[in-house]
Design a protein around this motif. Structure first.
Motif, short mmCIF file in Angstrom:
data_model
loop_
_atom_site.label_atom_id
_atom_site.label_comp_id
_atom_site.label_asym_id
_atom_site.label_seq_id
_atom_site.Cartn_x
_atom_site.Cartn_y
_atom_site.Cartn_z
N LYS A 1 0.83 -1.20 0.00
CA LYS A 1 0.00 0.00 0.00
C LYS A 1 0.87 1.25 0.00
O LYS A 1 0.59 2.21 -0.72
CB LYS A 1 -0.95 0.00 1.20
N ASN B 1 3.08 -6.70 -9.56
CA ASN B 1 1.95 -6.21 -8.76
C ASN B 1 1.77 -4.70 -8.84
O ASN B 1 1.15 -4.10 -7.97
CB ASN B 1 2.09 -6.64 -7.30
N SER C 1 -7.59 -0.50 -0.17
CA SER C 1 -6.62 -1.52 0.25
C SER C 1 -5.45 -1.54 -0.72
O SER C 1 -5.52 -0.99 -1.83
CB SER C 1 -7.28 -2.90 0.28
N HIS D 1 -4.45 -4.03 -2.44
CA HIS D 1 -4.84 -4.75 -3.65
C HIS D 1 -5.74 -3.90 -4.55
O HIS D 1 -5.64 -3.97 -5.77
CB HIS D 1 -5.50 -6.08 -3.28
N GLU D 2 -6.61 -3.09 -3.95
CA GLU D 2 -7.43 -2.19 -4.75
C GLU D 2 -6.56 -1.15 -5.45
O GLU D 2 -6.76 -0.86 -6.64
CB GLU D 2 -8.48 -1.49 -3.88
N SER E 1 -3.40 -1.47 -6.21
CA SER E 1 -2.63 -2.18 -7.23
C SER E 1 -3.48 -2.41 -8.47
O SER E 1 -3.03 -2.19 -9.60
CB SER E 1 -2.13 -3.51 -6.68
N ALA E 2 -4.73 -2.83 -8.28
CA ALA E 2 -5.63 -3.07 -9.40
C ALA E 2 -5.83 -1.79 -10.22
O ALA E 2 -5.93 -1.84 -11.45
CB ALA E 2 -6.96 -3.62 -8.92
#
Length: 151
Positions: free
Chosen positions: A22, A52, A100, A102-103, A105-106
């Motif tokens: 993050k 990533n 987050s 991962h969000e 990163s997406a």
């Protein structure tokens, strides 16, 4: 000009603790928006098109092997940011800090500088790449986002 470590230390002091992933993504978004808003780099270090998402190797070197980071875990000096730099980072934290790792990163995988760097490198999904993201691509991408926000 502050370093990526100085910006990371500022982010951790303001919004830590957080995962290393993050922190990397928030540094990237802060860099991109600052470049669009102020027409100048936030720090001189480059981002690479890792699997990533964008990663600053210099920052990675500071947190290698660690998942969770707290204020003081990155060797940087937040006081080296000027008013415009602090403002850019704070705006990004206020608007994107809720997501987050991962969000975030997406978000980097949808379009833009990371995708362009991966394409230049010929890197397949999850394949390693150290292709650098170009400032011109970052400025174009974030400049378009800022223009959309202004409409």
């Amino acid at each position: 000009m502050p370093s990526v470590e100085d910006v990371a230390a500022y982010i951790l002091a303001k919004d830590g603790p957080m995962s290393a992933m993050k922190l990397q993504k928030l540094c990237y978004f802060a860099y991109g928006y600052h470049l669009a808003w102020e027409d100048r780099q936030l720090f001189p270090e480059r981002f690479e098109a890792w699997a990533n998402g964008p990663v600053s190797y210099e920052l990675y070197d500071q947190h290698r092997g660690r998942y969770q980071l707290n204020a003081g875990d990155v060797n940087g000096d937040p006081s080296l940011l000027d008013d415009g730099e602090r403002e850019s980072v704070t705006i990004v934290l206020d608007s994107m800090g809720v997501y987050s790792a991962h969000e975030l990163s997406a978000m980097t995988h949808r379009a833009g500088p990371w995708v362009q760097a991966r394409e230049r490198a010929g890197a397949a999904d999850l394949q390693r790449s150290n292709e650098e993201l170009r400032d011109a691509d970052i400025a174009d991408f974030f400049g378009a986002l800022v223009s959309q926000d202004d409409e």
